[in-house]
Design a protein around this motif. Structure first.
Motif, PDB file in Angstrom:
ATOM      1  N   ALA A 181       0.843  -1.204   0.000  1.00  0.00           N
ATOM      2  CA  ALA A 181       0.000   0.000   0.000  1.00  0.00           C
ATOM      3  C   ALA A 181       0.876   1.251   0.000  1.00  0.00           C
ATOM      4  O   ALA A 181       0.595   2.242  -0.680  1.00  0.00           O
ATOM      5  N   TYR A 182       1.959   1.183   0.764  1.00  0.00           N
ATOM      6  CA  TYR A 182       2.887   2.326   0.822  1.00  0.00           C
ATOM      7  C   TYR A 182       3.484   2.606  -0.546  1.00  0.00           C
ATOM      8  O   TYR A 182       3.545   3.748  -1.004  1.00  0.00           O
ATOM      9  N   LEU A 183       3.905   1.516  -1.231  1.00  0.00           N
ATOM     10  CA  LEU A 183       4.514   1.683  -2.546  1.00  0.00           C
ATOM     11  C   LEU A 183       3.511   2.232  -3.558  1.00  0.00           C
ATOM     12  O   LEU A 183       3.839   3.068  -4.387  1.00  0.00           O
ATOM     13  N   ARG A 184       2.250   1.740  -3.447  1.00  0.00           N
ATOM     14  CA  ARG A 184       1.238   2.254  -4.364  1.00  0.00           C
ATOM     15  C   ARG A 184       1.032   3.749  -4.131  1.00  0.00           C
ATOM     16  O   ARG A 184       0.889   4.536  -5.060  1.00  0.00           O
ATOM     17  N   ARG A 185       1.043   4.114  -2.847  1.00  0.00           N
ATOM     18  CA  ARG A 185       0.831   5.523  -2.514  1.00  0.00           C
ATOM     19  C   ARG A 185       1.947   6.390  -3.089  1.00  0.00           C
ATOM     20  O   ARG A 185       1.717   7.446  -3.671  1.00  0.00           O
ATOM     21  N   LYS A 186       3.192   5.895  -2.941  1.00  0.00           N
ATOM     22  CA  LYS A 186       4.318   6.680  -3.434  1.00  0.00           C
ATOM     23  C   LYS A 186       4.267   6.806  -4.951  1.00  0.00           C
ATOM     24  O   LYS A 186       4.582   7.844  -5.511  1.00  0.00           O
ATOM     25  N   ARG A 187       3.867   5.712  -5.605  1.00  0.00           N
ATOM     26  CA  ARG A 187       3.800   5.769  -7.066  1.00  0.00           C
ATOM     27  C   ARG A 187       2.732   6.753  -7.505  1.00  0.00           C
ATOM     28  O   ARG A 187       2.902   7.502  -8.456  1.00  0.00           O
ATOM     29  N   THR A 188       1.627   6.746  -6.796  1.00  0.00           N
ATOM     30  CA  THR A 188       0.559   7.687  -7.113  1.00  0.00           C
ATOM     31  C   THR A 188       1.053   9.120  -6.945  1.00  0.00           C
ATOM     32  O   THR A 188       0.793   9.975  -7.794  1.00  0.00           O
TER      33      THR A 188
END
Lengths: 80, 263
Positions: free
Chosen positions: B160-167
């Motif tokens: 979830a953290y990685l998805r957030r950063k990518r977003t």
């Protein structure tokens, strides 16, 4: 039908108002970077990478000191 | 005895006699005119020990000195530009003597004449655009909700953290592209309202102290009588692009438009 002028977006007063005074940064950009260069027996014409670095180094603290703006944080600028 | 050179401030033509009698050059020296084939160089004597190559390099790190020189140089340029078409010269353009000045005027005659024709009756306006600083935090929650694959918890908190950063990265990149697109649109509109335009390098934020990325540093050559309509166009652009902060300055002498075409 009234003869109203063409509908256009409201004009926003530019803030600050356009200034005829030229800032030191703008002036040095122009006097060091452009204008007529006469070659030949010119003793010196300021140009070159080292001058840009000198300008940057010398100007940072001075420009900040000149400005009354209390904001200290500046974003790490990407190269323009 | 101090060795002197002729410091050149600007090249002009048709300057009325006595036009610069009240003005002074560097170190309060009197201004003199050196003429060749209808072109006039505005010059003053300078001490080569100070303004020669060694002297300049020694002074370059002294910003107060550099500022004094630049401001006095500009005072002369402005005084000339107020009275006749003017090609401002770069800081510290120096010839050894008047013969040297005339040689240069002869050598660059055609290019100088074209530069003066280009700027006659016209002034420079500066328009800068800054993308307003983004509030990155605001996209976090929305991004997390929008991007989370419905119902799945694969990878847990790390994914979830990685998805957030990518977003956030995607949004930042999109915002930057949008800011560039907007600045391009503003420049196109302003260029259309000017005789000529130039894109200058963005200024380092450490020099301007301005938050927000500078996305436009434009110089525009505008007929003197069209100043109001040019500013009105800038106002329309500001209204049409509320995500940008526009800064307009002028009218200035045509520093950016009197360049000689490089061979």
């Amino acid at each position: 039908m009234t003869s109203d002028p063409v509908d256009r977006p409201a004009r926003v007063a530019l803030e600050p108002r356009p200034q005829p005074q030229i800032s030191l940064v703008d002036l040095l950009d122009r006097l060091l970077g452009s204008g007529v260069v006469l070659a030949g027996d010119v003793v010196i014409s300021l140009a070159g990478v080292d001058l840009v670095q000198v300008k940057l180094h010398a100007m940072i603290s001075s420009v900040r000191a000149d400005m009354a703006d209390p904001r200290q944080a500046v974003r790490g600028g990407r190269d323009g | 005895m101090a060795e002197t050179g002729r410091y050149l401030y600007a090249v002009t033509r048709g300057l009325p006699p006595g036009a610069l009698a009240e003005h002074r050059g560097l170190d309060d020296a009197g201004l003199e005119l050196v003429e060749k084939d209808g072109l006039v160089a505005v010059v003053s004597d300078v001490d080569l020990a100070v303004y020669g190559e060694d002297g300049l390099r020694a002074h370059l790190e002294d910003l107060s000195w550099l500022e004094r020189v630049a401001r006095r140089h500009d005072d002369v340029v402005q005084a000339v530009a107020a009275q006749a078409p003017t090609a401002p010269l770069r800081l510290a353009t120096i010839c050894l003597d008047d013969d040297g000045v005339r040689s240069r005027l002869r050598e660059w005659h055609d290019a100088l004449r074209q530069a003066l024709d280009r700027v006659e009756g016209r002034r420079e306006w500066s328009v800068k655009a800054y993308a307003r600083p983004r509030a990155d935090a605001s996209s976090n929650a929305a991004g997390e909700v929008a991007n989370g694959e419905s119902g799945r918890t694969t990878g847990g908190a790390g994914a979830a953290y990685l998805r957030r950063k990518r977003t956030q990265t995607d949004e930042r990149r999109a915002a930057e592209e949008h800011a560039v697109d907007e600045a391009s649109a503003v420049h196109a509109a302003l260029a259309g309202a000017a005789v000529a335009s130039r894109l200058l390098a963005a200024q380092d934020p450490r020099l301007t102290g301005h938050e927000g990325t500078m996305t436009l540093n434009g110089a525009y050559l505008v007929a003197a009588q069209d100043a109001d309509s040019f500013v009105a166009e800038a106002e329309r652009q500001a209204a049409a692009h509320p995500d940008l902060h526009l800064e307009v300055n002028g009218p200035w002498p045509p520093y950016s438009f009197a360049t000689l075409d490089q061979p």
